[in-house]
Scaffold this motif. Structure first.
Motif, PDB file in Angstrom:
ATOM      1  N   VAL A  57      -0.024 -32.022 -29.466  1.00 22.62           N
ATOM      2  CA  VAL A  57      -0.788 -31.550 -28.315  1.00 22.62           C
ATOM      3  C   VAL A  57      -0.650 -32.538 -27.162  1.00 22.62           C
ATOM      4  O   VAL A  57      -0.200 -33.673 -27.343  1.00 22.62           O
ATOM      5  N   THR A  58      -1.048 -32.082 -25.984  1.00 25.55           N
ATOM      6  CA  THR A  58      -1.191 -32.960 -24.820  1.00 25.55           C
ATOM      7  C   THR A  58      -2.609 -32.806 -24.295  1.00 25.55           C
ATOM      8  O   THR A  58      -3.203 -31.732 -24.400  1.00 25.55           O
ATOM      9  N   SER A  59      -3.147 -33.861 -23.744  1.00 25.23           N
ATOM     10  CA  SER A  59      -4.500 -33.822 -23.203  1.00 25.23           C
ATOM     11  C   SER A  59      -4.474 -34.224 -21.741  1.00 25.23           C
ATOM     12  O   SER A  59      -3.824 -35.204 -21.368  1.00 25.23           O
ATOM     13  N   SER A  60      -5.150 -33.443 -20.915  1.00 27.30           N
ATOM     14  CA  SER A  60      -5.225 -33.731 -19.481  1.00 27.30           C
ATOM     15  C   SER A  60      -6.666 -33.579 -19.021  1.00 27.30           C
ATOM     16  O   SER A  60      -7.333 -32.604 -19.370  1.00 27.30           O
ATOM     17  N   ARG A  61      -7.120 -34.556 -18.235  1.00 24.90           N
ATOM     18  CA  ARG A  61      -8.477 -34.508 -17.699  1.00 24.90           C
ATOM     19  C   ARG A  61      -8.628 -33.274 -16.810  1.00 24.90           C
ATOM     20  O   ARG A  61      -7.793 -32.986 -15.955  1.00 24.90           O
ATOM     21  N   GLY A  62      -9.671 -32.523 -17.027  1.00 21.13           N
ATOM     22  CA  GLY A  62      -9.917 -31.341 -16.226  1.00 21.13           C
ATOM     23  C   GLY A  62      -9.227 -30.091 -16.735  1.00 21.13           C
ATOM     24  O   GLY A  62      -9.479 -28.986 -16.248  1.00 21.13           O
ATOM     25  N   VAL A  63      -8.311 -30.259 -17.700  1.00 22.24           N
ATOM     26  CA  VAL A  63      -7.591 -29.106 -18.263  1.00 22.24           C
ATOM     27  C   VAL A  63      -7.979 -28.889 -19.705  1.00 22.24           C
ATOM     28  O   VAL A  63      -8.391 -27.799 -20.111  1.00 22.24           O
ATOM     29  N   GLY A  64      -7.873 -29.948 -20.511  1.00 18.87           N
ATOM     30  CA  GLY A  64      -8.202 -29.850 -21.920  1.00 18.87           C
ATOM     31  C   GLY A  64      -7.051 -30.291 -22.799  1.00 18.87           C
ATOM     32  O   GLY A  64      -6.129 -30.968 -22.350  1.00 18.87           O
ATOM     33  N   THR A  65      -7.097 -29.907 -24.048  1.00 23.05           N
ATOM     34  CA  THR A  65      -6.075 -30.276 -25.027  1.00 23.05           C
ATOM     35  C   THR A  65      -5.228 -29.048 -25.325  1.00 23.05           C
ATOM     36  O   THR A  65      -5.735 -28.035 -25.802  1.00 23.05           O
ATOM     37  N   MET A  66      -3.935 -29.161 -25.030  1.00 21.98           N
ATOM     38  CA  MET A  66      -3.020 -28.022 -25.090  1.00 21.98           C
ATOM     39  C   MET A  66      -1.957 -28.239 -26.149  1.00 21.98           C
ATOM     40  O   MET A  66      -1.432 -29.355 -26.310  1.00 21.98           O
ATOM     41  N   GLN A 147       2.339 -24.509 -19.026  1.00 18.95           N
ATOM     42  CA  GLN A 147       2.861 -25.853 -19.259  1.00 18.95           C
ATOM     43  C   GLN A 147       3.950 -26.190 -18.240  1.00 18.95           C
ATOM     44  O   GLN A 147       5.005 -25.570 -18.230  1.00 18.95           O
ATOM     45  N   PRO A 148       3.733 -27.165 -17.352  1.00 12.25           N
ATOM     46  CA  PRO A 148       4.798 -27.569 -16.439  1.00 12.25           C
ATOM     47  C   PRO A 148       5.985 -28.150 -17.220  1.00 12.25           C
ATOM     48  O   PRO A 148       5.802 -28.851 -18.219  1.00 12.25           O
ATOM     49  N   THR A 149       7.183 -27.828 -16.792  1.00 14.79           N
ATOM     50  CA  THR A 149       8.382 -28.373 -17.432  1.00 14.79           C
ATOM     51  C   THR A 149       9.099 -29.382 -16.541  1.00 14.79           C
ATOM     52  O   THR A 149       9.579 -30.405 -17.017  1.00 14.79           O
ATOM     53  N   HIS A 150       9.166 -29.091 -15.239  1.00 13.92           N
ATOM     54  CA  HIS A 150       9.862 -30.007 -14.349  1.00 13.92           C
ATOM     55  C   HIS A 150       9.578 -29.670 -12.891  1.00 13.92           C
ATOM     56  O   HIS A 150       9.066 -28.599 -12.563  1.00 13.92           O
ATOM     57  N   THR A 203       5.583 -41.788 -12.689  1.00 14.73           N
ATOM     58  CA  THR A 203       4.523 -42.287 -11.817  1.00 14.73           C
ATOM     59  C   THR A 203       3.197 -41.634 -12.217  1.00 14.73           C
ATOM     60  O   THR A 203       3.163 -40.653 -12.962  1.00 14.73           O
ATOM     61  N   ALA A 204       2.116 -42.158 -11.671  1.00 15.37           N
ATOM     62  CA  ALA A 204       0.798 -41.583 -11.964  1.00 15.37           C
ATOM     63  C   ALA A 204       0.717 -40.134 -11.489  1.00 15.37           C
ATOM     64  O   ALA A 204       0.145 -39.274 -12.180  1.00 15.37           O
ATOM     65  N   ASP A 205       1.303 -39.841 -10.326  1.00 12.41           N
ATOM     66  CA  ASP A 205       1.284 -38.468  -9.811  1.00 12.41           C
ATOM     67  C   ASP A 205       2.092 -37.534 -10.710  1.00 12.41           C
ATOM     68  O   ASP A 205       1.704 -36.372 -10.927  1.00 12.41           O
ATOM     69  N   GLU A 206       3.220 -38.015 -11.238  1.00  9.82           N
ATOM     70  CA  GLU A 206       4.051 -37.192 -12.119  1.00  9.82           C
ATOM     71  C   GLU A 206       3.347 -36.920 -13.446  1.00  9.82           C
ATOM     72  O   GLU A 206       3.455 -35.813 -13.998  1.00  9.82           O
ATOM     73  N   ILE A 207       2.632 -37.903 -13.963  1.00  9.07           N
ATOM     74  CA  ILE A 207       1.868 -37.709 -15.200  1.00  9.07           C
ATOM     75  C   ILE A 207       0.860 -36.585 -15.019  1.00  9.07           C
ATOM     76  O   ILE A 207       0.709 -35.704 -15.872  1.00  9.07           O
ATOM     77  N   LYS A 208       0.199 -36.581 -13.871  1.00  9.57           N
ATOM     78  CA  LYS A 208      -0.804 -35.558 -13.581  1.00  9.57           C
ATOM     79  C   LYS A 208      -0.150 -34.201 -13.349  1.00  9.57           C
ATOM     80  O   LYS A 208      -0.588 -33.185 -13.902  1.00  9.57           O
ATOM     81  N   LEU A 209       0.903 -34.160 -12.538  1.00 15.09           N
ATOM     82  CA  LEU A 209       1.536 -32.891 -12.171  1.00 15.09           C
ATOM     83  C   LEU A 209       2.205 -32.220 -13.366  1.00 15.09           C
ATOM     84  O   LEU A 209       2.092 -31.006 -13.562  1.00 15.09           O
TER      85      LEU A 209
END
Length: 263
Positions: A57-66, A147-150, A203-209
């Motif tokens: 899974v991946t976890s993102s703040r404001g989104v959840g665990t996917m 899910q963003p890919t690129h 970068t931090a922005d890429e991690i979020k995006l």
């Protein structure tokens, strides 16, 4: 006896592997599992962190665990740019990857923004422009489901694309056949390309995006597209989540002794 968080992690992992939770689907929110009796907030949080560390899974703040896609997309090489795909049909490059991977797609999974900006140094160099020259930047975010890919940003000389669909900021590919078809219709038929790829820390922005899990690198692509006479008509920079693609190439093995040019 395994701790409670491990038991919960194993239970969820089995459900993911059995298809009860599919790639791109969000797992229940922590509070929902707590309320259903699966354990305390700390227990559920530890279970989710274990699943993330195991790559499920991946976890993102404001989104959840996917749930992560366990089979990466094929990022095919030469054949994704086959002229018959975009000149005669409507199979733009990201769609060609999905077709090759046996995956579904929607054109709306590519969104974009277009702006006239000062050319970044790599784009200015590729196009042979002086420092401070302006280019059109067509920035796309591509997703598979949620899910963003690129990301992919193409830089064009204004005199090549002014007044074309490439500078239309509407979401999705630039009309039927995408950007390459627009260039073709404008008299700039693409002939050959050069691609360079390398891995790096995001970068931090890429991690979020891109909704990247902790520690995942990205693969950066630099693509230069030429017409037959060597005119550069597009320079693009792509940033790909490393685990979401398998880069695949098929090509004829060269023999420089026969006098052919090698790159």
């Amino acid at each position: 006896m395994a701790p409670k968080w491990r038991e919960l992690a194993d239970k969820l992992a089995e459900q993911i592997k059995n298809g009860d939770y599919t790639p791109g689907q969000l797992l229940p929110q922590i509070r929902d599992l707590v309320e259903s009796g699966e354990g305390s907030k700390a227990t559920v949080n530890a279970a989710y962190k274990a699943l993330e560390a195991e790559g499920l899974v991946t976890s993102s703040r404001g989104v959840g665990t996917m749930v992560r896609a366990q089979t990466p997309l094929k990022r095919i090489g030469i054949s994704r740019y086959d002229k018959a795909k975009w000149r005669d049909g409507d199979e733009v490059a990201f769609i060609a990857d999905r077709v090759a991977s046996g995956r579904t797609y929607r054109r709306g999974e590519q969104t974009q923004s277009v702006s006239l900006i000062e050319a970044p140094a790599p784009a200015a160099e590729a196009h042979g422009l002086p420092a401070g020259a302006q280019v059109y930047a067509r920035a796309r975010l591509v997703k598979e489901g949620e899910q963003p890919t690129h990301t992919l940003t193409s830089y064009y000389r204004p005199d090549h694309v002014e007044g074309t669909r490439i500078v239309d900021p509407a979401p999705g590919p630039a009309g039927r056949g995408g950007g390459f078809r627009v260039l073709y219709d404008a008299g700039y038929e693409i002939d050959h390309m050069k691609e360079r790829i390398f891995a790096r820390v995001p970068t931090a922005d890429e991690i979020k995006l891109l909704k990247l899990p902790t520690g995942e690198p990205v693969v950066e692509l630099h693509r230069t597209t030429y017409t037959e006479d060597g005119t550069v008509v597009e320079f693009a920079i792509g940033v790909h989540a490393a685990s979401r693609f398998a880069w695949e190439y098929e090509f004829k093995v060269p023999d420089s002794a026969e006098g052919g040019e090698q790159n």
